[in-house]
Design a protein around this motif. Structure first.
Motif, PDB file in Angstrom:
ATOM      1  N   ASP A 179       0.823  -1.214   0.000  1.00 51.28           N
ATOM      2  CA  ASP A 179       0.000   0.000   0.000  1.00 51.28           C
ATOM      3  C   ASP A 179       0.850   1.253   0.000  1.00 51.28           C
ATOM      4  OD1 ASP A 179      -2.188  -1.617   0.041  1.00 51.28           O
ATOM      5  OD2 ASP A 179      -2.991  -0.902   1.954  1.00 51.28           O
ATOM      6  N   ILE A 180       1.993   1.208   0.663  1.00 47.70           N
ATOM      7  CA  ILE A 180       2.863   2.371   0.765  1.00 47.70           C
ATOM      8  C   ILE A 180       3.440   2.770  -0.588  1.00 47.70           C
ATOM      9  CG2 ILE A 180       5.018   1.114   1.213  1.00 47.70           C
ATOM     10  CD1 ILE A 180       5.613   3.275   3.356  1.00 47.70           C
ATOM     11  N   LEU A 181       3.348   1.860  -1.562  1.00 48.25           N
ATOM     12  CA  LEU A 181       3.828   2.137  -2.923  1.00 48.25           C
ATOM     13  C   LEU A 181       2.688   2.468  -3.884  1.00 48.25           C
ATOM     14  CD1 LEU A 181       6.528  -0.665  -3.247  1.00 48.25           C
ATOM     15  CD2 LEU A 181       6.863   1.737  -2.626  1.00 48.25           C
ATOM     16  N   GLY A 182       1.483   2.588  -3.360  1.00 46.27           N
ATOM     17  CA  GLY A 182       0.362   3.024  -4.189  1.00 46.27           C
ATOM     18  C   GLY A 182      -0.352   1.922  -4.939  1.00 46.27           C
ATOM     19  N   TYR A 183      -0.104   0.656  -4.581  1.00 48.69           N
ATOM     20  CA  TYR A 183      -0.851  -0.423  -5.222  1.00 48.69           C
ATOM     21  C   TYR A 183      -1.037  -1.580  -4.248  1.00 48.69           C
ATOM     22  CZ  TYR A 183       3.453  -3.170  -5.881  1.00 48.69           C
ATOM     23  OH  TYR A 183       4.600  -3.900  -5.680  1.00 48.69           O
ATOM     24  N   ASP A 184      -2.042  -2.392  -4.532  1.00 50.01           N
ATOM     25  CA  ASP A 184      -2.359  -3.550  -3.697  1.00 50.01           C
ATOM     26  C   ASP A 184      -1.626  -4.780  -4.230  1.00 50.01           C
ATOM     27  OD1 ASP A 184      -4.178  -5.058  -1.738  1.00 50.01           O
ATOM     28  OD2 ASP A 184      -4.650  -6.025  -3.656  1.00 50.01           O
ATOM     29  N   ASP A 185      -1.074  -5.585  -3.321  1.00 48.55           N
ATOM     30  CA  ASP A 185      -0.266  -6.738  -3.739  1.00 48.55           C
ATOM     31  C   ASP A 185      -1.094  -7.985  -4.030  1.00 48.55           C
ATOM     32  OD1 ASP A 185      -1.035  -7.601  -1.248  1.00 48.55           O
ATOM     33  OD2 ASP A 185       0.993  -7.690  -0.397  1.00 48.55           O
ATOM     34  N   GLY A 186      -2.415  -7.859  -4.063  1.00 52.74           N
ATOM     35  CA  GLY A 186      -3.296  -9.001  -4.301  1.00 52.74           C
ATOM     36  C   GLY A 186      -4.108  -9.386  -3.083  1.00 52.74           C
ATOM     37  N   THR A 187      -3.810  -8.747  -1.948  1.00 52.22           N
ATOM     38  CA  THR A 187      -4.552  -9.053  -0.722  1.00 52.22           C
ATOM     39  C   THR A 187      -6.044  -8.811  -0.893  1.00 52.22           C
ATOM     40  OG1 THR A 187      -2.629  -8.483   0.639  1.00 52.22           O
ATOM     41  CG2 THR A 187      -4.788  -8.447   1.724  1.00 52.22           C
ATOM     42  N   ARG A 188      -6.386  -7.795  -1.668  1.00 47.49           N
ATOM     43  CA  ARG A 188      -7.798  -7.417  -1.821  1.00 47.49           C
ATOM     44  C   ARG A 188      -8.413  -7.977  -3.107  1.00 47.49           C
ATOM     45  NH1 ARG A 188      -4.939  -2.751  -0.274  1.00 47.49           N
ATOM     46  NH2 ARG A 188      -5.529  -1.830   1.746  1.00 47.49           N
ATOM     47  N   ASP A 189      -7.764  -8.909  -3.771  1.00 48.42           N
ATOM     48  CA  ASP A 189      -8.321  -9.471  -5.003  1.00 48.42           C
ATOM     49  C   ASP A 189      -9.634 -10.196  -4.724  1.00 48.42           C
ATOM     50  OD1 ASP A 189      -6.231  -8.488  -6.427  1.00 48.42           O
ATOM     51  OD2 ASP A 189      -5.244 -10.416  -6.781  1.00 48.42           O
ATOM     52  N   LEU A 190     -10.455 -10.298  -5.767  1.00 44.54           N
ATOM     53  CA  LEU A 190     -11.726 -11.012  -5.663  1.00 44.54           C
ATOM     54  C   LEU A 190     -11.460 -12.456  -5.227  1.00 44.54           C
ATOM     55  CD1 LEU A 190     -14.785 -10.539  -6.297  1.00 44.54           C
ATOM     56  CD2 LEU A 190     -14.320 -11.510  -8.556  1.00 44.54           C
ATOM     57  N   PRO A 191     -12.060 -12.905  -4.107  1.00 45.55           N
ATOM     58  CA  PRO A 191     -11.694 -14.224  -3.559  1.00 45.55           C
ATOM     59  C   PRO A 191     -12.327 -15.406  -4.278  1.00 45.55           C
ATOM     60  CG  PRO A 191     -13.323 -13.183  -2.152  1.00 45.55           C
ATOM     61  CD  PRO A 191     -12.980 -12.175  -3.209  1.00 45.55           C
ATOM     62  N   ILE A 192     -13.352 -15.156  -5.098  1.00 45.96           N
ATOM     63  CA  ILE A 192     -13.975 -16.251  -5.840  1.00 45.96           C
ATOM     64  C   ILE A 192     -14.146 -15.820  -7.292  1.00 45.96           C
ATOM     65  CG2 ILE A 192     -15.189 -17.100  -3.793  1.00 45.96           C
ATOM     66  CD1 ILE A 192     -17.754 -15.911  -4.883  1.00 45.96           C
ATOM     67  N   ASN A 193     -14.332 -16.776  -8.167  1.00 44.66           N
ATOM     68  CA  ASN A 193     -14.515 -16.484  -9.574  1.00 44.66           C
ATOM     69  C   ASN A 193     -15.828 -15.754  -9.810  1.00 44.66           C
ATOM     70  OD1 ASN A 193     -15.536 -17.285 -12.466  1.00 44.66           O
ATOM     71  ND2 ASN A 193     -13.319 -17.589 -12.494  1.00 44.66           N
ATOM     72  N   ARG A 194     -15.791 -14.781 -10.744  1.00 50.31           N
ATOM     73  CA  ARG A 194     -16.979 -13.991 -11.046  1.00 50.31           C
ATOM     74  C   ARG A 194     -18.192 -14.860 -11.386  1.00 50.31           C
ATOM     75  NH1 ARG A 194     -16.390  -9.388 -15.519  1.00 50.31           N
ATOM     76  NH2 ARG A 194     -15.823  -8.185 -13.664  1.00 50.31           N
ATOM     77  N   TYR A 195     -17.962 -15.961 -12.063  1.00 46.71           N
ATOM     78  CA  TYR A 195     -19.079 -16.786 -12.541  1.00 46.71           C
ATOM     79  C   TYR A 195     -19.297 -18.021 -11.667  1.00 46.71           C
ATOM     80  CZ  TYR A 195     -18.362 -13.752 -16.536  1.00 46.71           C
ATOM     81  OH  TYR A 195     -18.216 -12.647 -17.328  1.00 46.71           O
ATOM     82  N   GLN A 196     -18.716 -18.019 -10.475  1.00 49.62           N
ATOM     83  CA  GLN A 196     -18.901 -19.130  -9.540  1.00 49.62           C
ATOM     84  C   GLN A 196     -20.359 -19.167  -9.056  1.00 49.62           C
ATOM     85  OE1 GLN A 196     -16.891 -21.651  -7.867  1.00 49.62           O
ATOM     86  NE2 GLN A 196     -18.971 -22.176  -7.227  1.00 49.62           N
ATOM     87  N   PRO A 197     -21.081 -20.279  -9.290  1.00 54.27           N
ATOM     88  CA  PRO A 197     -22.443 -20.396  -8.756  1.00 54.27           C
ATOM     89  C   PRO A 197     -22.396 -20.446  -7.228  1.00 54.27           C
ATOM     90  CG  PRO A 197     -22.045 -22.023 -10.487  1.00 54.27           C
ATOM     91  CD  PRO A 197     -20.714 -21.446 -10.131  1.00 54.27           C
ATOM     92  N   ILE A 198     -23.334 -19.758  -6.601  1.00 52.70           N
ATOM     93  CA  ILE A 198     -23.406 -19.722  -5.138  1.00 52.70           C
ATOM     94  C   ILE A 198     -24.684 -20.428  -4.706  1.00 52.70           C
ATOM     95  CG2 ILE A 198     -23.512 -18.228  -3.100  1.00 52.70           C
ATOM     96  CD1 ILE A 198     -22.077 -16.094  -4.783  1.00 52.70           C
ATOM     97  N   PRO A 199     -24.565 -21.506  -3.942  1.00 51.06           N
ATOM     98  CA  PRO A 199     -25.783 -22.223  -3.509  1.00 51.06           C
ATOM     99  C   PRO A 199     -26.524 -21.434  -2.438  1.00 51.06           C
ATOM    100  CG  PRO A 199     -23.835 -23.202  -2.517  1.00 51.06           C
ATOM    101  CD  PRO A 199     -23.338 -22.162  -3.468  1.00 51.06           C
TER     102      PRO A 199
END
Length: 943
Positions: free
Chosen positions: A268-288
């Motif tokens: 964060d101190i360098l102005g970008y996220d290292d992947g910690t905040r990436d989407l944790p599941i696939n966009r098209y993942q079905p959710i029961p």
């Protein structure tokens, strides 16, 4: 190790001695007839045979031993300029720009001092320019002591800087003001703005800044207030290395124990996220759903970030640092040079009393003039903003050509954390008020990468040869909202907290992704010809810009099945604690809602094509009358891909805007005498909707519950501009001017509320408008009072503006339907975004010999319509912000290589306030921010 350090010190000492045994004079020779660089002018050291010629770009440089010199600048058919008191010391580097005026009679020798020439150089350009412009040359910027472009352009009449970064001209907002870099469009960190942040560019890399207030055919047509062109140096005239450090302290914001923050990523101190905040599941993942009784639901829910509560900690100060590197080298008879710069800024902002509101007129009782609240949000918000800015330019210059490559990258990361107490109306009309608390944790990552390839060529050895200039510039932008976590809880009568989707909406985590690329190219050709017995110049060329944007939103919401006691104490971190997540055994706990996933209605693709050609000619009608006539053609195509109305209406690269327009311009200047001009101009310009505005996308702000909805039917604005100006120029950079202007708007684009929805905004063409006003400007040294005050200069610029928009029938009828008893609705109202007055006042003291500069600057912009109301939703006005700032710059040392900067911003501790305004009603808060007073100190050392 000790011997190594001693050797290193000796090495740099010897390097400095040999490298700076002489001093250097460099600059640009300007053709006063056309305000353009003069090729092959003669520069001679008086009384010697030492001299040089300006190159095809008007640049020159001479190395001289220590001493006091007189330089002679000459060219056939032009007055000769003798500049006295050019003092060279060991290692000094003097910038001396000179303007040569035409002379059809015998050669006239004009003698002036170095100081006086510096003060008058820019005003000479302004005096001779046919278009209405203000310029800041490298030496003028240096004399202000400004550290970045935002600080420098504040001294330009009619220009104000909003938020310390965005430029406004003549009180017209972002939609009608345009900024370009090296003559080419470049998007800012906010791609939906027409201007880039002015505080990103250190003044050490600048060659000049031009503020154009009247249109000219070679410039883009999509501006009305003004164009700000930031021109960077090719390379320095001698080795240039500098470092700078700075810090800022705001007593309301820094070292505050109540500051709110959250846990971020390691980068964060360098102005970008290292992947910690990436989407944790696939966009098209079905959710029961919970009824499917599948452990997959538990696994998916458990993947999301569990920290939802803003945490208190002690805030730090603002700080920044940077460096510049530059040099040039002889490659045979040619020159190769480079210029590199890097800056880092870490700013901490804390609004301990952030207020947002939504109000409407009472829809049930027209006799009730007071406004009814539908949302009241009060709380604290901590913001940490990181900006890294790196630029590298390489230029290669021959006797007839110049090639330049410039790479710019800007990286920005902004993390916020807030806690808010809110009351919200369940029916949207003031009824069913429920109390809520809301925690927010957000992070936005932005970046811009711009490459500029350019060339400038003199096509023959003829004195009036054709000149060709070309530019190609791709830009890649990114804005990523990464894991915005908004967690609202409703409060029961006994103080317990619980989830109540009907009142407060579900807790949400969302990701917004915006990717944009822009490819811009242009070609310009000019030639000096003879017309009516005097020199004239013709210009023609073309430009093409391609833009593409991809925007999408992923949002996920959560609910609780069964017992909610684990959040009764209001600690939202318990919501996604692994022990409290729904599972198949207990069939209770927090779960991911199956229906709230990626929705195509929240995504779109946009594509724009802008092509232009132009032709203009600049000539003298007679000895006193000079004119520029030009015409520009532009075609504008905008394509849209997306869906709306629950995915029942589809757009598949549909052409939504197809415009081809002529944009004529005429500028005339009549010289009343040697020091006074009368100017007039006409031009036709445009303002086009952004990708977001010309869409059907819906962008939700979960903190304020405000929703922006695009308008696929919005069309461009067209403006006819008329200017009349009288100006008088005195000595030592003094001048007086008074101007009148008139602008006729067809289909202005305005921000407006939706019908009876004070938290939903859109844009529309709501009618036609006119804007007219007067502008007064004075720059006066106070030496006429006492000779001791000659270094004190007073600058004032006042604009008084009247705007009138004639409402469409729909808006007029809607306002009548929502009118209160006794209220008369006029057919005309203010134009959204146009300030009724603008005041810029400055008092500057400059002692260049002692290296001391200081100034006090005041800016005030009148109450401005910010959002247009409709029916029961009232108008929102931005209240005046009294901006009083102080600057001080002092250089030290024999070579003046060290300098300190002291700045105090917002001395009056003004607040930024926007309010709902309605007939006989008390004004109510739309937004309130308290920026406080900041004291900053900076240090710069030049090697």
């Amino acid at each position: 190790m000790k011997n190594f350090k001693i050797a290193l010190v000796l090495f740099f000492t010897l390097l400095s001695y040999f490298g700076f045994a002489q001093g250097k004079v460099s600059g640009t020779v300007i053709d006063g007839e056309f305000n353009e660089p003069m090729a092959f002018a003669n520069i001679l050291v008086k009384g010697t045979t030492t001299g040089t010629n300006s190159d095809f770009d008007g640049k020159y440089e001479i190395e001289l031993d220590e001493g006091r010199y007189t330089l002679v600048f000459s060219f056939v058919g032009y007055n000769t300029q003798e500049i006295t008191d050019v003092v060279i010391t060991s290692g000094s580097s003097i910038i001396l720009d000179v303007v040569l005026e035409t002379n059809s009679l015998d050669t006239v020798v004009i003698t002036t001092s170095t100081k006086r020439n510096t003060e008058n150089a820019v005003l000479n350009l302004q005096k001779k320019s046919v278009v209405v412009l203000d310029g800041l040359s490298a030496q003028a910027i240096k004399s202000t002591g400004a550290g970045n472009v935002a600080s420098a352009v504040k001294s330009v009449p009619g220009v104000s800087i909003q938020g310390g970064k965005y430029v406004y001209v003549r009180g017209l907002g972002d939609r009608y003001t345009k900024s370009i870099l090296n003559g080419v469009d470049i998007p800012g960190l906010d791609p939906d703005r027409n201007t880039i942040q002015m505080d990103l560019f250190p003044t050490s890399i600048l060659d000049n800044v031009i503020v154009l207030k009247s249109a000219s055919a070679e410039y883009p047509a999509d501006f009305t207030g003004g164009i700000v062109d930031i021109v960077t140096k090719d390379y320095p005239s001698r080795p240039e290395y500098s470092i700078s450090l700075g810090s800022g302290y705001n007593p309301d914001m820094h070292f505050n124990d109540n500051y709110l923050s959250s846990t971020g990523s390691d980068t964060d101190i360098l102005g970008y996220d290292d992947g910690t905040r990436d989407l944790p599941i696939n966009r098209y993942q079905p959710i029961p759903s919970t009824s499917e009784d599948r452990i997959l639901l538990t696994t998916l829910t458990d993947r999301f970030q569990k920290e939802l509560r803003a945490k208190q900690e002690t805030s730090g100060m603002n700080f920044d640092f940077g460096f510049t590197l530059g040099n040039q080298y002889d490659v045979g008879d040619n020159k190769l040079g480079y210029l590199a710069s890097f800056s880092y800024k870490n700013n901490t902002t804390f609004y301990e009393n952030r207020v947002d509101g939504a109000y409407i007129k009472n829809p049930q009782d027209r006799s009730d003039t007071e406004l009814v609240g539908t949302l009241d949000s009060r709380g604290s918000e901590g913001i940490n903003n990181i900006i890294l800015n790196g630029m590298l330019g390489v230029a290669y210059k021959t006797d007839k050509a110049k090639y330049k490559v410039n790479l710019l990258h800007i990286q920005n990361g902004e993390s916020t954390a807030g806690f808010f107490n809110q009351t919200i109306s369940q029916d949207g009309t003031g009824g069913g008020i429920e109390p809520l608390t809301k925690n927010s944790i957000t992070y936005t990552e932005r970046s811009i990468t711009n490459l500029l390839l350019s060339g400038k060529h003199r096509l023959s050895d003829d004195e009036n040869a054709f000149n060709l200039e070309w530019k190609l510039s791709p830009t890649f932008s990114k804005v990523m909202d990464k894991d915005h976590r908004i967690t609202p809880l409703q409060q029961s009568d006994n103080g317990d907290s619980f989830l109540s989707p009907s009142a407060s909406t579900f807790p949400i985590q969302l990701w917004r992704n915006l990717l944009e690329e822009s490819w811009a190219g242009k070609v310009d050709i000019d030639k000096t010809i003879e017309l009516f017995g005097s020199p004239a110049k013709i210009k023609f060329g073309g430009a093409y810009t391609y833009k593409f944007r991809d925007f999408s939103i992923d949002d996920y919401t959560f609910n609780i099945q069964g017992d909610q006691s684990f959040i009764a104490n209001g600690d939202v971190d318990n919501l996604l604690d692994s022990d409290n997540i729904w599972n198949t055994t207990s069939d209770t706990g927090t779960y991911l809602i199956s229906i709230d996933t990626f929705n195509p209605i929240d995504a779109y693709e946009g594509e724009q094509h802008i092509g232009a050609t132009y032709f203009s000619t600049e000539f003298n009608v007679n000895e006193n009358l000079k004119t520029v006539l030009g015409v520009r053609t532009e075609f504008f195509n905008s394509f849209y891909t997306g869906t709306r109305d629950n995915n029942t209406i589809f757009f598949n690269r549909d052409l939504i805007l197809d415009e081809f327009d002529f944009f004529p311009s005429a500028n005339l200047i009549y010289a009343l005498n040697d020091n006074s001009n009368l100017r007039t101009s006409y031009s036709r310009t445009t303002a086009r909707p952004s990708f977001k505005e010309a869409s059907v996308s819906q962008i939700f702000d979960p903190i304020t519950n405000r929703l922006f909805i695009g308008n696929i039917d919005v069309v461009p604005t067209y403006v006819n501009n008329f200017d009349l100006r009288y100006e008088h120029f005195g000595d030592s950079g003094q001048m007086f001017a008074i101007s009148g202007f008139y602008k006729d708007f067809t289909d202005p684009i305005e921000q407006v509320f939706f019908l009876n929805a004070p938290t939903q905004l859109t844009v529309g063409n709501l009618g036609d408008a006119i804007v007219y006003g007067a502008e007064f400007e004075i720059r006066q040294r106070l030496g006429f009072i006492s000779e001791d005050l000659d270094k004190l200069k007073f600058n004032a610029n006042v604009s008084v503006i009247k705007s009138e928009l004639t409402m469409s029938d729909d808006e007029f009828n809607g306002r009548q339907a929502g009118a209160r008893d006794g209220e008369t609705i006029e057919r005309k109202r203010d134009l959204q975004g146009q300030a009724p007055y603008l005041i810029n006042v400055g008092l500057n003291y400059n002692d260049s010999e002692k290296g001391f500069r200081t100034g006090l600057f005041y800016n005030l912009q009148g109450e401005t319509l910010e959002v247009v109301g409709i029916r029961e939703v009232p108008d929102v006005y931005t209240k005046p912000f009294n901006s009083l700032n102080f600057t001080l710059n002092k250089t030290f040392g024999e070579q003046k290589r060290s300098s300190i900067d002291l700045k105090v911003n917002n001395i009056l501790n003004s607040t930024r306030l926007s309010e709902y305004v309605s007939y006989r009603a008390q004004d109510q808060v739309f937004t309130l921010r308290e920026p406080g007073t900041e004291i900053s100190l900076g240090y710069t050392f030049k090697f």
